[in-house]
Design a protein around this motif. Structure first.
Motif, short mmCIF file in Angstrom:
data_model
loop_
_atom_site.label_atom_id
_atom_site.label_comp_id
_atom_site.label_asym_id
_atom_site.label_seq_id
_atom_site.Cartn_x
_atom_site.Cartn_y
_atom_site.Cartn_z
N GLU A 66 43.44 18.63 56.03
CA GLU A 66 42.54 19.61 55.44
C GLU A 66 43.06 21.03 55.48
O GLU A 66 42.61 21.89 54.71
N LEU A 67 44.03 21.33 56.33
CA LEU A 67 44.59 22.67 56.35
C LEU A 67 45.21 23.06 55.01
O LEU A 67 45.20 24.24 54.62
N TRP A 68 45.77 22.06 54.30
CA TRP A 68 46.40 22.36 53.01
C TRP A 68 45.41 22.95 52.01
O TRP A 68 45.80 23.74 51.14
N ASP A 69 44.18 22.57 52.09
CA ASP A 69 43.20 22.93 51.06
C ASP A 69 42.36 24.16 51.41
O ASP A 69 41.48 24.55 50.64
N LEU A 70 42.63 24.77 52.56
CA LEU A 70 41.87 25.96 52.93
C LEU A 70 42.50 27.20 52.29
O LEU A 70 43.70 27.44 52.44
N GLY A 71 41.71 27.98 51.60
CA GLY A 71 42.23 29.12 50.86
C GLY A 71 42.67 30.28 51.74
O GLY A 71 43.34 31.20 51.26
#
Length: 322
Positions: A272-277
């Motif tokens: 989920e870190l990839w998708d945090l802006g």
């Protein structure tokens, strides 16, 4: 003057750069020594049998089984936790590391990450991709407090590069009585650390991974940071609790994070870190620099000359206690 010991270079490269470049840098600095590059496992096994000085990124137990004359292993990384240190100690092999090689490039990486979040370049990039000409709010680095955990070569390089930005700096180190280049220095005690975190806009993690630093920044520390704080991790992934970081980013406990290292690493594609802006991720890339092998060769060549002139395998630059 003693006999000139030969130098064996092992085959594993660093940062995707051909190991031949390292061997060439050593030959340039040691024109009167035989520098041999072992490009295959067989060449490594054969070469290490008679080599007094070996340099490379790793050294396995299997390869040590073949070593009959080894006196010095010059590790190409700053960290040596991956080496068979106990066995090297038993064999009375001196070990050196690459401490200091990464100072300039990682210092620049940290400064770039801080400026990117200060001026919110990531938001500008998003709007550029959408062909969207619309203003957005930014921040100023001037007047901020930057806390740097770890005041080794990387931490010191970072602090030096912040000198012209009119910021307050706090250093965190094992022995705060030694001082440092920051305006203040504190230790790892909970109260001292939390006092520093409470006034920190940019938290830079540049420390080695040890029993003390593993999980150093978790839920309690992230809650202590001001909501406008940004965490920059160029240390090791486990210094920062990943689950706690995700929660802090999702709930707005902190403003953002720049991660060159993660836990786990490599970061899984579905994490989920990839998708945090509000997260910037680079693939353990801060250490990459075209000057890497040259700086490493400077250290190793200096030590080889010391051994050649004195016959001693002690008192070397970057010597690691085993």
């Amino acid at each position: 003057m003693t006999d000139r010991p030969d130098v064996l270079v092992l085959r594993k490269a660093a940062h995707g750069m051909p190991i031949e470049q390292y061997a060439a840098a050593l030959r340039e600095r040691l024109p009167h020594h035989e520098v041999t590059l072992a490009r295959t496992p067989e060449q490594e096994r054969e070469g290490i049998r008679d080599a007094e000085i070996v340099t490379g990124m790793w050294l396995t137990d299997d390869l040590l089984d073949e070593a009959e004359a080894l006196r010095l292993f010059a590790c190409g990384y700053a960290g040596t936790g991956h080496l068979p240190r106990e066995r090297l100690a038993q064999l009375d092999v001196t070990v050196t590391n690459a401490s200091g090689v990464h100072g300039p490039n990682i210092g620049e990486h940290v400064l770039g990450a801080i400026l990117a979040f200060s001026r919110r370049f990531h938001e500008g990039f998003r709007r550029q991709r959408r062909n969207e000409w619309r203003s957005f709010e930014t921040h100023e680095l001037q007047g901020s407090t930057v806390t740097v955990v770890g005041l080794g070569a990387i931490g010191e390089s970072t602090v030096n590069r912040l000198a012209g930005f009119d910021v307050e700096t706090i250093g965190v180190r094992y022995s705060p009585e030694k001082g440092g280049p920051t305006d203040r220095v504190v230790g790892f005690e909970d109260d001292d650390l939390h006092d520093a975190l409470a006034e920190t806009e940019y938290l830079v993690l540049a420390c080695p991974l040890t029993e003390t630093t593993q999980g150093l920044i978790g839920t309690s520390e992230l809650v202590t940071l001001p909501p406008e704080a940004v965490v920059v991790n160029v240390a090791r992934g486990p210094v920062l609790d990943t689950d706690a970081l995700v929660t802090a980013l999702q709930r707005g406990w902190i403003r953002g994070a720049s991660l060159d290292v993660t836990d786990p690493e490599p970061l899984p594609a579905d994490h989920e870190l990839w998708d945090l802006g509000n997260v910037q991720i680079t693939p353990h890339n801060a250490g990459h620099t075209p000057e890497y092998y040259g700086r490493l060769a400077d250290i190793v060549a200096s030590n080889v000359r010391h051994v050649t002139e004195s016959g001693e395998y002690d008192g070397l630059a970057n010597q690691v206690p085993l």
